[in-house]
Design an enzyme around this catalytic site. Structure first.
Site, PDB file in Angstrom:
ATOM      1  N   ARG A 120       0.834  -1.202   0.000  1.00 54.14           N
ATOM      2  CA  ARG A 120       0.000   0.000   0.000  1.00 54.14           C
ATOM      3  C   ARG A 120       0.877   1.264   0.000  1.00 54.14           C
ATOM      4  O   ARG A 120       0.978   1.962  -1.001  1.00 54.14           O
ATOM      5  CB  ARG A 120      -0.941  -0.011   1.230  1.00 54.14           C
ATOM      6  CG  ARG A 120      -2.144   0.913   1.120  1.00 54.14           C
ATOM      7  CD  ARG A 120      -1.886   2.346   1.474  1.00 54.14           C
ATOM      8  NE  ARG A 120      -1.374   2.529   2.831  1.00 54.14           N
ATOM      9  CZ  ARG A 120      -0.917   3.673   3.309  1.00 54.14           C
ATOM     10  NH1 ARG A 120      -0.917   4.748   2.532  1.00 54.14           N
ATOM     11  NH2 ARG A 120      -0.438   3.758   4.520  1.00 54.14           N
ATOM     12  N   ASP A 121       1.557   1.530   1.097  1.00 55.77           N
ATOM     13  CA  ASP A 121       2.298   2.787   1.210  1.00 55.77           C
ATOM     14  C   ASP A 121       3.474   2.837   0.240  1.00 55.77           C
ATOM     15  O   ASP A 121       3.894   3.913  -0.181  1.00 55.77           O
ATOM     16  CB  ASP A 121       2.790   2.978   2.651  1.00 55.77           C
ATOM     17  CG  ASP A 121       2.914   4.445   3.026  1.00 55.77           C
ATOM     18  OD1 ASP A 121       2.565   5.303   2.198  1.00 55.77           O
ATOM     19  OD2 ASP A 121       3.369   4.741   4.144  1.00 55.77           O
ATOM     20  N   HIS A 159       4.775   4.135  12.711  1.00 51.95           N
ATOM     21  CA  HIS A 159       4.913   4.057  11.246  1.00 51.95           C
ATOM     22  C   HIS A 159       5.973   5.080  10.859  1.00 51.95           C
ATOM     23  O   HIS A 159       5.773   6.283  11.029  1.00 51.95           O
ATOM     24  CB  HIS A 159       3.546   4.376  10.625  1.00 51.95           C
ATOM     25  CG  HIS A 159       3.524   4.443   9.131  1.00 51.95           C
ATOM     26  ND1 HIS A 159       2.973   3.449   8.359  1.00 51.95           N
ATOM     27  CD2 HIS A 159       3.958   5.396   8.270  1.00 51.95           C
ATOM     28  CE1 HIS A 159       3.071   3.785   7.080  1.00 51.95           C
ATOM     29  NE2 HIS A 159       3.660   4.965   6.997  1.00 51.95           N
ATOM     30  N   HIS A 205       8.998   6.816   8.297  1.00 49.21           N
ATOM     31  CA  HIS A 205       9.615   7.050   6.978  1.00 49.21           C
ATOM     32  C   HIS A 205      11.056   7.461   7.236  1.00 49.21           C
ATOM     33  O   HIS A 205      11.348   8.170   8.198  1.00 49.21           O
ATOM     34  CB  HIS A 205       8.852   8.131   6.203  1.00 49.21           C
ATOM     35  CG  HIS A 205       7.575   7.624   5.605  1.00 49.21           C
ATOM     36  ND1 HIS A 205       7.385   7.442   4.255  1.00 49.21           N
ATOM     37  CD2 HIS A 205       6.421   7.228   6.184  1.00 49.21           C
ATOM     38  CE1 HIS A 205       6.170   6.973   4.024  1.00 49.21           C
ATOM     39  NE2 HIS A 205       5.557   6.832   5.181  1.00 49.21           N
ATOM     40  N   CYS A 260       8.394   9.973  -1.176  1.00 52.78           N
ATOM     41  CA  CYS A 260       7.407  10.965  -1.585  1.00 52.78           C
ATOM     42  C   CYS A 260       7.599  11.312  -3.063  1.00 52.78           C
ATOM     43  O   CYS A 260       8.694  11.682  -3.479  1.00 52.78           O
ATOM     44  CB  CYS A 260       7.562  12.215  -0.736  1.00 52.78           C
ATOM     45  SG  CYS A 260       6.499  13.545  -1.275  1.00 52.78           S
ATOM     46  N   ASN A 262       9.392   4.522   3.288  1.00 59.36           N
ATOM     47  CA  ASN A 262       9.171   3.878   4.571  1.00 59.36           C
ATOM     48  C   ASN A 262      10.460   3.159   4.945  1.00 59.36           C
ATOM     49  O   ASN A 262      11.221   2.736   4.077  1.00 59.36           O
ATOM     50  CB  ASN A 262       8.070   2.807   4.442  1.00 59.36           C
ATOM     51  CG  ASN A 262       6.698   3.401   4.254  1.00 59.36           C
ATOM     52  OD1 ASN A 262       5.979   3.647   5.216  1.00 59.36           O
ATOM     53  ND2 ASN A 262       6.317   3.630   3.006  1.00 59.36           N
TER      54      ASN A 262
HETATM   55 MG    MG Z   1       3.331   6.348   5.222  1.00 60.02          MG
END
Ligand code: MG
Length: 307
Positions: free
Chosen positions: A20-21, A212, A214, A245, A254
């Site tokens: 997902r991320d 979570h 990054h 990003c 991440n």
């Molecule tokens: Mg994230």
């Protein structure tokens, strides 16, 4: 500040959020078959929780357009939690129809960010999830909540912890007991993470906290260690460190699953993952997305030092 040594958990849970991320930020769109293959390979490598995708409007995030089908085709393994991100009731309904038993909703801690995106305060956004919570309670689905920009935001600076309390309380009012503190843009530092996670755990003992991270500024592993010393044992990570990003070319994504697995094992903390399997998966991810991943274990892979 007291980095209590010797108080580390003996085991941590790492949720694989790469599908997902990670993939949502990729220019290369993966086929349903490849997504399914990567999720199944993550489980094979030891993941006991996987965020398989998100249910958002396909125009908003084209890479996530087929999450329904991915969920349907997955060979489910007993004891593994398959969850997806949803933005609203429609997304939660799609998750249920696709056979998922867990969804995550998210809100930005930044009032300015939240008003810009949703024309509502973070607390109001969470209240809008009431229909999601009711649906989940009725269907026996688990609902978790995330708070993005929880430690700060590049443009705004440090997020005061006092700003997080009412957001947590809005989640609690909906019955959410699993909350992820998301360092969306990688601005958190270890001292802040230790302080905030310690205070949150003291204040809200009923909550299971996830961190979570990054790795935008190279502080993710240090932040994870700081959270460990504060008693946090749930973490999100992404295979091959995907998730940079799209607006900041070259930015790290991440924290890589294989780097978290390596650090935990080096400290004698169990993860349930197999490091070699995790690195091999990261290699496969690199070949599918068509560019190098970002992790120390990937850089060492193929050498005798990758262990
Ligand atoms: Mg994230």
């Amino acid at each position: 500040m007291n980095f209590a040594s010797g108080a580390l958990p003996s085991r941590i849970a790492i949720c694989e959020v790469g599908p997902r991320d990670g993939l949502q930020n990729e220019k290369t769109l993966l086929s349903i078959e490849r997504k399914v293959e990567l999720i199944e390979a993550a489980v094979e490598a030891g993941a006991r929780s996987v965020e398989i995708g998100s249910f958002v409007h396909p125009k908003a995030v084209p890479a996530m357009a087929e999450t329904d089908e991915v969920a349907r085709r997955l060979a489910r393994k007993e004891g593994v939690e398959y969850r997806a991100l949803a933005m609203n009731l429609k997304g939660v309904e799609r998750a249920h129809a696709a056979g998922l038993s867990k969804v995550k909703v998210t809100v930005s801690a930044s009032d300015e960010h939240s008003r810009k995106n949703s024309n509502a305060s973070p607390e109001e956004v969470i209240q809008s999830f009431a229909s999601c919570a009711a649906f989940c309670a009725e269907r026996g689905m688990a609902l978790s909540g995330a708070i993005s920009t929880a430690f700060g935001y590049s443009d705004i600076g440090v997020m005061p912890l006092e700003r997080i309390f009412p957001i947590v309380e809005a989640y609690l009012a909906l019955g959410v007991r699993e909350i992820s503190m998301s360092d969306t843009t990688g601005v958190a530092n270890p001292a802040q993470v230790y302080e905030n996670m310690t205070r949150l755990r003291e204040r809200y003992g009923e909550v299971t906290w996830t961190l979570h991270t990054h790795n935008t500024r190279g502080m993710a592993l240090a932040n994870i260690y700081a959270a460990l010393t504060a008693g946090v044992s749930h973490f999100d990570a992404s295979f091959a460190g995907l998730g940079g990003c799209p607006f900041a070319p070259g930015a790290s994504g991440n924290i890589a699953t294989e780097d978290v697995v390596h650090m935990a094992h080096a400290m004698g903390i169990e993860t349930g993952y197999d490091l070699a399997g995790s690195v091999a998966l990261a290699r496969r991810v690199e070949s599918y997305v068509g560019h190098p991943g970002d992790s120390s274990m990937l850089r060492l892979s193929g050498t005798e030092f990758c262990r």
